[in-house]
Design an enzyme around this catalytic site. Structure first.
Site, short mmCIF file in Angstrom:
data_model
loop_
_atom_site.label_atom_id
_atom_site.label_comp_id
_atom_site.label_asym_id
_atom_site.label_seq_id
_atom_site.Cartn_x
_atom_site.Cartn_y
_atom_site.Cartn_z
N SER A 108 4.78 1.13 8.20
CA SER A 108 5.70 0.63 7.18
C SER A 108 4.99 -0.42 6.35
O SER A 108 4.12 -1.15 6.86
CB SER A 108 6.94 0.01 7.84
OG SER A 108 7.71 -0.69 6.89
N CYS A 110 6.17 -3.08 5.47
CA CYS A 110 6.60 -4.43 5.87
C CYS A 110 5.62 -5.07 6.86
O CYS A 110 5.79 -6.22 7.23
CB CYS A 110 8.00 -4.39 6.48
SG CYS A 110 8.06 -3.67 8.12
N LYS A 141 5.63 -2.17 14.43
CA LYS A 141 4.85 -1.20 13.65
C LYS A 141 3.35 -1.54 13.67
O LYS A 141 2.49 -0.65 13.72
CB LYS A 141 5.36 -1.14 12.21
CG LYS A 141 6.68 -0.39 12.08
CD LYS A 141 6.52 1.07 12.48
CE LYS A 141 7.78 1.88 12.28
NZ LYS A 141 7.62 3.29 12.67
#
Length: 308
Positions: A108, A110, A141
């Site tokens: 991701s 983020c 992640k």
């Protein structure tokens, strides 16, 4: 990729997983291993390892994750960290134990520092503090990405990671509290239009800048990389273009047909000020996104469960 290869798509009922399945089927891949959460609980490590050992897939796409918008990430911090860690470690280590050589992990955008330079290069990972509102999800992640890197370096497996920007499209989560900004805006605009409201409230100031990628473009990039036999460092996947939340809101209102006024609720968090990915590494390999933001929003709205 051999068209008869056994391919496991973990999380095939989610937005990303469904798109990967659509892309694989369109590409002539028919031997897909698909399991619902009732058939295979990805939080059960033993069950995951037994499934992979028994089925012996040749390719694995890890599209399964616990996901949500700013509110959900910030409120259910323990759930997002724990469940994502368990899902990804069970799948990645289980694939290793089962002898799987090709695996793709969905990261991701983020994962990058809150205030890093723009556009964001893959090399900026771990160079600064994360955005506080989604830190647990980002840490999970990052762990998955580093796990793939480690299996790649230690065992020579082709375990690669892609970092998509903000995704949207068919089968998105339209929950106003737990969904991401674009699907939430679509639902808000639609319901405001249905009620005949004169105003539609949008969270935050409207000034943050975001990049959006139609989910079928992500799926195309993932299959492209698998077919290419890509064996290298993590790659950003995006369009290379961003808009402000206010520009996005105006576009959504226009697509939906809401003619009222947009009101910004500044008491709600904005999140990261800007998040635009540098996609030059992926572009150099020969792939680019094809769906414009306007076209993608129109498709997403047409497919939304409330738009009929």
């Amino acid at each position: 990729m051999n068209h008869n290869a056994r391919i496991f798509v973990a999380g095939h009922r989610g937005m990303v997983g469904r798109a990967i399945v659509r892309r694989l089927q369109a590409g002539g891949y028919a031997n897909l291993l698909l399991r619902t959460r009732f058939e295979l609980d990805l939080l059960d490590q033993r069950a995951v390892h037994e499934f992979l050992a028994e089925q012996q897939p040749q390719y694995v796409f890890v599209a399964a994750a616990k996901v949500g918008g700013i509110h959900a990430n910030n409120q259910y911090r323990a759930d997002f960290l724990y469940e994502n860690l368990v899902i990804e470690t069970s799948l990645i280590h289980g694939a290793h134990r089962a002898g799987v050589q090709q695996l793709m992990f969905m990261g991701s955008s983020c994962i990058y520092p809150r205030d890093c330079a723009q556009p964001i290069k893959e090399d900026y990972l771990l160079t600064g503090p994360l955005e506080a509102t989604n830190e647990p999800y980002a840490i999970a992640k990052i762990a998955g990405l580093k796990l793939c890197e480690s299996y790649q370096r230690q065992y020579g497996h082709q375990y690669v990671s892609v970092m998509p920007t903000n995704l949207y499209g068919p089968h998105d989560n339209y929950d106003l509290d737990h969904g991401h900004v674009l699907p939430a805006l679509l639902r808000k605009a639609h319901e405001a239009k249905q009620r005949g409201d004169t105003e539609c409230v949008v969270w935050g100031s409207g000034t943050p800048q975001r990049e959006f990628l139609y989910v079928d473009d992500l799926a195309d990039a993932c299959v492209f990389l698998m077919e290419l036999g890509y064996f290298g460092p993590p790659l950003n996947v995006g369009t290379g273009r961003d808009v402000t939340i206010s520009q996005l809101a105006e576009m959504v209102m226009d697509v939906v047909g809401f003619r009222g006024r947009i009101v910004y609720d500044r008491s709600k968090p904005d999140g990261t000020p800007r998040k635009l990915l540098d996609v030059s590494r992926l572009s150099a390999l020969g792939w680019r996104a094809r769906t414009t933001l306007r076209e993608g929003i129109e498709r997403a709205y047409a497919a939304a469960p409330f738009s009929a």
